[in-house]
Design a protein around this motif. Sequence first.
Motif, PDB file in Angstrom:
ATOM      1  N   TYR A   1       0.847  -1.195   0.000  1.00 30.00           N
ATOM      2  CA  TYR A   1       0.000   0.000   0.000  1.00 30.00           C
ATOM      3  C   TYR A   1       0.883   1.247   0.000  1.00 30.00           C
ATOM      4  O   TYR A   1       1.829   1.346   0.790  1.00 30.00           O
ATOM      5  CB  TYR A   1      -0.902   0.016   1.233  1.00 30.00           C
ATOM      6  N   THR A   2       0.562   2.189  -0.862  1.00 33.47           N
ATOM      7  CA  THR A   2       1.353   3.426  -0.941  1.00 33.47           C
ATOM      8  C   THR A   2       0.480   4.672  -0.831  1.00 33.47           C
ATOM      9  O   THR A   2       0.901   5.763  -1.205  1.00 33.47           O
ATOM     10  CB  THR A   2       2.148   3.471  -2.262  1.00 33.47           C
ATOM     11  N   LEU A   3      -0.730   4.521  -0.306  1.00 30.63           N
ATOM     12  CA  LEU A   3      -1.653   5.655  -0.210  1.00 30.63           C
ATOM     13  C   LEU A   3      -1.036   6.827   0.532  1.00 30.63           C
ATOM     14  O   LEU A   3      -1.184   7.984   0.122  1.00 30.63           O
ATOM     15  CB  LEU A   3      -2.938   5.222   0.497  1.00 30.63           C
ATOM     16  N   THR A   4      -0.343   6.556   1.634  1.00 25.11           N
ATOM     17  CA  THR A   4       0.135   7.661   2.464  1.00 25.11           C
ATOM     18  C   THR A   4       1.366   8.341   1.879  1.00 25.11           C
ATOM     19  O   THR A   4       1.922   9.243   2.507  1.00 25.11           O
ATOM     20  CB  THR A   4       0.411   7.182   3.905  1.00 25.11           C
ATOM     21  N   TYR A   5       1.780   7.935   0.700  1.00 24.24           N
ATOM     22  CA  TYR A   5       2.671   8.771  -0.117  1.00 24.24           C
ATOM     23  C   TYR A   5       1.886   9.326  -1.299  1.00 24.24           C
ATOM     24  O   TYR A   5       1.764  10.532  -1.461  1.00 24.24           O
ATOM     25  CB  TYR A   5       3.890   7.992  -0.623  1.00 24.24           C
ATOM     26  N   ASP A   6       1.341   8.432  -2.120  1.00 23.67           N
ATOM     27  CA  ASP A   6       0.680   8.859  -3.355  1.00 23.67           C
ATOM     28  C   ASP A   6      -0.486   9.809  -3.088  1.00 23.67           C
ATOM     29  O   ASP A   6      -0.695  10.772  -3.836  1.00 23.67           O
ATOM     30  CB  ASP A   6       0.154   7.636  -4.120  1.00 23.67           C
ATOM     31  N   GLY A   7      -1.258   9.547  -2.026  1.00 28.24           N
ATOM     32  CA  GLY A   7      -2.428  10.367  -1.739  1.00 28.24           C
ATOM     33  C   GLY A   7      -2.123  11.635  -0.970  1.00 28.24           C
ATOM     34  O   GLY A   7      -2.958  12.543  -0.922  1.00 28.24           O
ATOM     35  N   TYR A   8      -0.936  11.700  -0.354  1.00 27.12           N
ATOM     36  CA  TYR A   8      -0.587  12.854   0.478  1.00 27.12           C
ATOM     37  C   TYR A   8       0.447  13.765  -0.178  1.00 27.12           C
ATOM     38  O   TYR A   8       0.793  14.801   0.371  1.00 27.12           O
ATOM     39  CB  TYR A   8      -0.005  12.382   1.816  1.00 27.12           C
ATOM     40  N   TYR A   9       0.948  13.355  -1.334  1.00 28.07           N
ATOM     41  CA  TYR A   9       2.040  14.108  -1.955  1.00 28.07           C
ATOM     42  C   TYR A   9       1.567  15.465  -2.475  1.00 28.07           C
ATOM     43  O   TYR A   9       2.241  16.477  -2.295  1.00 28.07           O
ATOM     44  CB  TYR A   9       2.651  13.288  -3.095  1.00 28.07           C
ATOM     45  N   ALA A  10       0.428  15.502  -3.137  1.00 27.89           N
ATOM     46  CA  ALA A  10      -0.065  16.736  -3.760  1.00 27.89           C
ATOM     47  C   ALA A  10      -1.537  16.925  -3.435  1.00 27.89           C
ATOM     48  O   ALA A  10      -2.263  15.960  -3.172  1.00 27.89           O
ATOM     49  CB  ALA A  10       0.142  16.686  -5.270  1.00 27.89           C
ATOM     50  N   TYR A  11      -1.970  18.185  -3.477  1.00 25.35           N
ATOM     51  CA  TYR A  11      -3.360  18.541  -3.173  1.00 25.35           C
ATOM     52  C   TYR A  11      -3.862  19.464  -4.283  1.00 25.35           C
ATOM     53  O   TYR A  11      -3.908  20.687  -4.116  1.00 25.35           O
ATOM     54  CB  TYR A  11      -3.445  19.212  -1.798  1.00 25.35           C
ATOM     55  N   PRO A  12      -4.206  18.873  -5.433  1.00 28.41           N
ATOM     56  CA  PRO A  12      -4.605  19.683  -6.594  1.00 28.41           C
ATOM     57  C   PRO A  12      -5.733  20.654  -6.258  1.00 28.41           C
ATOM     58  O   PRO A  12      -6.646  20.332  -5.504  1.00 28.41           O
ATOM     59  CB  PRO A  12      -5.064  18.627  -7.604  1.00 28.41           C
ATOM     60  N   GLU A  13      -5.628  21.831  -6.827  1.00 23.37           N
ATOM     61  CA  GLU A  13      -6.605  22.911  -6.677  1.00 23.37           C
ATOM     62  C   GLU A  13      -6.607  23.531  -5.283  1.00 23.37           C
ATOM     63  O   GLU A  13      -7.304  24.515  -5.047  1.00 23.37           O
ATOM     64  CB  GLU A  13      -8.020  22.437  -7.029  1.00 23.37           C
ATOM     65  N   MET A  14      -5.833  22.963  -4.362  1.00 22.28           N
ATOM     66  CA  MET A  14      -5.784  23.514  -3.007  1.00 22.28           C
ATOM     67  C   MET A  14      -4.409  24.099  -2.680  1.00 22.28           C
ATOM     68  O   MET A  14      -4.313  25.095  -1.971  1.00 22.28           O
ATOM     69  CB  MET A  14      -6.132  22.431  -1.985  1.00 22.28           C
ATOM     70  N   CYS A  15      -3.348  23.463  -3.198  1.00 21.87           N
ATOM     71  CA  CYS A  15      -1.985  23.897  -2.882  1.00 21.87           C
ATOM     72  C   CYS A  15      -1.149  23.920  -4.158  1.00 21.87           C
ATOM     73  O   CYS A  15      -1.167  22.961  -4.936  1.00 21.87           O
ATOM     74  CB  CYS A  15      -1.322  22.948  -1.877  1.00 21.87           C
ATOM     75  N   GLU A  16      -0.395  24.995  -4.356  1.00 14.10           N
ATOM     76  CA  GLU A  16       0.523  25.065  -5.489  1.00 14.10           C
ATOM     77  C   GLU A  16       1.644  24.046  -5.304  1.00 14.10           C
ATOM     78  O   GLU A  16       2.151  23.876  -4.194  1.00 14.10           O
ATOM     79  CB  GLU A  16       1.123  26.470  -5.603  1.00 14.10           C
ATOM     80  N   PRO A  17       2.053  23.356  -6.369  1.00 14.03           N
ATOM     81  CA  PRO A  17       3.162  22.405  -6.254  1.00 14.03           C
ATOM     82  C   PRO A  17       4.425  23.080  -5.716  1.00 14.03           C
ATOM     83  O   PRO A  17       4.755  24.205  -6.099  1.00 14.03           O
ATOM     84  CB  PRO A  17       3.370  21.923  -7.698  1.00 14.03           C
ATOM     85  N   ASN A  18       5.101  22.399  -4.797  1.00  9.02           N
ATOM     86  CA  ASN A  18       6.341  22.869  -4.174  1.00  9.02           C
ATOM     87  C   ASN A  18       6.152  24.106  -3.298  1.00  9.02           C
ATOM     88  O   ASN A  18       7.133  24.725  -2.882  1.00  9.02           O
ATOM     89  CB  ASN A  18       7.431  23.156  -5.216  1.00  9.02           C
ATOM     90  N   SER A  19       4.911  24.455  -3.009  1.00  9.90           N
ATOM     91  CA  SER A  19       4.668  25.620  -2.161  1.00  9.90           C
ATOM     92  C   SER A  19       4.790  25.231  -0.691  1.00  9.90           C
ATOM     93  O   SER A  19       4.707  24.059  -0.317  1.00  9.90           O
ATOM     94  CB  SER A  19       3.271  26.181  -2.420  1.00  9.90           C
ATOM     95  N   GLN A  20       4.963  26.242   0.148  1.00 16.88           N
ATOM     96  CA  GLN A  20       5.017  25.968   1.579  1.00 16.88           C
ATOM     97  C   GLN A  20       3.647  25.566   2.113  1.00 16.88           C
ATOM     98  O   GLN A  20       3.568  24.864   3.123  1.00 16.88           O
ATOM     99  CB  GLN A  20       5.570  27.180   2.327  1.00 16.88           C
ATOM    100  N   LYS A  21       2.570  25.952   1.438  1.00 15.75           N
ATOM    101  CA  LYS A  21       1.257  25.477   1.869  1.00 15.75           C
ATOM    102  C   LYS A  21       1.133  23.979   1.622  1.00 15.75           C
ATOM    103  O   LYS A  21       0.562  23.253   2.448  1.00 15.75           O
ATOM    104  CB  LYS A  21       0.139  26.221   1.144  1.00 15.75           C
TER     105      LYS A  21
END
Length: 467
Positions: free
Chosen positions: A286-306
């Motif tokens: 299971y890799t959910l807690t990497y794949d699902g937590y890596y990015a938050y589309p439409e909520m956080c800019e990639p590589n941003s501090q948010k």
Amino acid sequence: MTLTLTFHQMLNRLEEMAHLHRSMTQVLAGWNPKMPDLKVKLGCARHAYEHMQQAAKLEQQIAALTRTNAAIPDLLAVTRAAMQSLDARPCPTEVLTGLYKIVLPTLTQLYRDTLAALHPTCDFGTLGLLQPYEGVLAEQRMWGEAMVRHHGGTTTPYLQALQSALESRYVGPRCQRQEWLWAPLDRVSEAVRPDFLKRAIPGAMRLTPVDRWEDLKGIGLAMHNQLHGEYTTMELTSRNLYEHPEMPTKFHLDMARQAADEARHAIMFEELAEAYGVRIDDYPTYTLTYDGYYAYPEMCEPNSQKELLWRLLIRGTVDEGLALDDLLFQINMRQLLQQDDIVARLHYVLVDETFHVQAALHWVRYLCAGDQARVMDEREVARQYVDTLLRKRRHLYEQMYPDEVAQELSTQQRLRAAIAKRPPLPFERYLNIEHRKLSGYADEELDQVVQWGYGQPPPANPVEEAV
């Protein structure tokens, strides 16, 4: 004994060492989720922390020596460019070969040359810092060369150019310390796994043993389930370090330490699983807690501090907080069953996880500029986002795999029936208030967990009235 190195030459050597350690950390951390070999991932995490620790110690020594009238030396730009170019290579084996067959020998030789030139009295403090690390470098090199041989690493034209660049690094322009590290070169949205491991279908329930407490295979599966989260947290934490060179050194130390701790935990749980007859490839990974937590589309800019803030909030202060609760319950239960081999390891994990939560809480407050109300609000929004993601994944799975869903529900019914037959326990499952408080949770944060329905605090001990 005369001085072989001038004071400024000695500072230049220390600065070069610090940068090589720091850039080794950067490459090892950034590549961790991209490495297919699980043993390589674990070794990369451990070595990244060792290099990060030594880099921080060297920087402290340089700061102490330049506190009064000596200028902090500049770094050779060739070295920085060489390390960035290695990070940019597409082949894991080539990167591994470059790190352990070229960069690490270069660093080792720099240690030898510097130690031979230091004055036993004038450079007493620096000698004490460098001498013990020679053994660490030797161990790393032995491990790395074995991994390179295992994966068939060979010399390539690029690696020859890398060797030449490092050999001629004392010629050319220089760069300042704020230019030591480079911006992240890629995004890694999915953690790589070796081909022999079967990946779980997104949305599927994790396989749960009907008896995870006393049945040998059930215990093995329970340990197997726990090791997946250790790998994914190691990988996510490594990328946190790599993708945010702008964060303070203490942040990088905390992330490197956590990744190394998670690597140790993965080894512990895999050894326990095997002791109870379960191998890592016996069940899906299971890799959910990497794949699902890596990015938050439409909520956080990639590589941003948010984005970093949300990763730390979800994995570091929500999930890891729940781990504190679960670990305490597991320890109590397995102590009751006299499973001392498991209990001893769980105590180590609980101590480490307490630090991980403490670090996450510190850095989410840092990223929120100390605004506790914002920490609470961001955590609430991030948790709702992840919960929605999980519900959508589950709904899609139920539509696509009805037979598997029926089997899962049957297993859940048998699990509930087994729990109902179990004798009452002499303890209940509560929030682990002691370790949560030790980690730094504020009272309102504990109330937030209770409001989510994730647990209840233990009842207060009744106060005996005076007779």
